[in-house]
Design a protein around this motif. Structure first.
Motif, PDB file in Angstrom:
ATOM      1  N   ASP A  37     -39.216  -7.612 -51.665  1.00 39.53           N
ATOM      2  CA  ASP A  37     -38.476  -6.492 -50.831  1.00 39.53           C
ATOM      3  C   ASP A  37     -37.533  -6.823 -49.992  1.00 39.53           C
ATOM      4  N   LEU A  38     -37.865  -7.827 -49.230  1.00 40.13           N
ATOM      5  CA  LEU A  38     -36.869  -8.565 -48.202  1.00 40.13           C
ATOM      6  C   LEU A  38     -35.799  -9.189 -48.849  1.00 40.13           C
ATOM      7  N   GLN A  39     -36.136  -9.820 -49.955  1.00 37.12           N
ATOM      8  CA  GLN A  39     -35.280 -10.701 -50.571  1.00 37.12           C
ATOM      9  C   GLN A  39     -34.371  -9.642 -51.581  1.00 37.12           C
ATOM     10  N   GLN A  40     -34.702  -8.516 -51.890  1.00 34.81           N
ATOM     11  CA  GLN A  40     -33.500  -7.453 -52.482  1.00 34.81           C
ATOM     12  C   GLN A  40     -32.880  -6.917 -51.407  1.00 34.81           C
ATOM     13  N   GLU A  41     -33.535  -6.672 -50.197  1.00 37.09           N
ATOM     14  CA  GLU A  41     -32.545  -6.267 -49.168  1.00 37.09           C
ATOM     15  C   GLU A  41     -31.493  -7.284 -48.584  1.00 37.09           C
ATOM     16  N   VAL A  42     -31.816  -8.469 -48.526  1.00 40.65           N
ATOM     17  CA  VAL A  42     -31.094  -9.665 -48.166  1.00 40.65           C
ATOM     18  C   VAL A  42     -29.615  -9.645 -49.345  1.00 40.65           C
ATOM     19  N   ASP A  43     -30.166  -9.637 -50.805  1.00 38.56           N
ATOM     20  CA  ASP A  43     -29.113  -9.663 -51.815  1.00 38.56           C
ATOM     21  C   ASP A  43     -28.120  -8.359 -51.519  1.00 38.56           C
ATOM     22  N   HIS A  44     -28.791  -7.078 -51.410  1.00 33.56           N
ATOM     23  CA  HIS A  44     -27.818  -5.988 -51.248  1.00 33.56           C
ATOM     24  C   HIS A  44     -27.068  -6.246 -50.236  1.00 33.56           C
ATOM     25  N   LEU A  45     -27.491  -6.677 -48.817  1.00 35.26           N
ATOM     26  CA  LEU A  45     -26.277  -6.735 -47.715  1.00 35.26           C
ATOM     27  C   LEU A  45     -25.629  -8.035 -48.015  1.00 35.26           C
TER      28      LEU A  45
END
Length: 129
Positions: A37-45
Motif C-alpha cells: 500500500d505504501l509503495q503504491q502511494e509512493v508511486d502515485h506521489l
C-alpha cells in the motif's frame, strides 16, 4: 503482537503446543500488505510530482529558458516582451484545463464547479442560467 507476547499469552492460557508459524505468517502478510500500500502511494506521489514538474516546465520558467536558449544574450526587455506576447496562449490553455477540472463557463462568465455563486447571480439577473 510480538512473538514473546504471543508465547506468554499462550503459556498463561495453558496451551502446551504453540503454533507460532501461524501468527508470524499473519503478521508478515499484514506487513507485506502495508508495504505494498505504501509503495503504491509512493508511486502515485512520484507520478504526481513528475506531472507537476512538467507543468511548471511548460509555464513561464520553461518559456524563459527556451527563449534564452534560442536567443542567447537576450535583454530583460526582450524576455519580458516575449512573455507578454505568449500570455494569451497560455491563459487559453490554462482555461481549457481548468474547465475540465474545476471551473465551468457559462454565458455570463466563469464559475467554480461546486459553487452556488452561478445560481445566485443568475437568480438576481432574472432566474436565467
Amino acid at each position: 503482537m510480538s512473538i514473546s507476547d504471543f508465547i506468554t499469552q499462550k503459556v498463561e492460557a495453558g496451551r502446551k503446543q504453540l503454533t507460532i508459524d501461524e501468527s508470524v505468517d499473519k503478521s508478515v502478510q499484514s506487513l507485506r500488505r502495508q508495504r505494498d500500500d505504501l509503495q503504491q502511494e509512493v508511486d502515485h506521489l512520484r507520478e504526481r510530482l513528475e506531472k507537476l514538474e512538467n507543468e511548471l516546465q511548460r509555464t513561464a520558467y520553461g518559456d524563459i529558458e527556451e527563449y534564452v536558449e534560442e536567443h542567447p544574450g537576450a535583454s530583460d526587455a526582450e524576455i519580458i516582451q516575449h512573455i507578454a506576447d505568449s500570455v494569451p496562449n497560455r491563459v487559453v490553455s490554462h482555461l481549457d484545463v481548468l474547465e475540465s477540472e474545476s471551473i465551468k463557463k457559462t454565458e455570463e462568465g466563469y464559475y467554480p464547479r461546486d459553487s452556488d455563486q452561478e445560481e445566485s447571480s443568475a437568480e438576481t439577473r432574472g432566474g436565467k442560467l
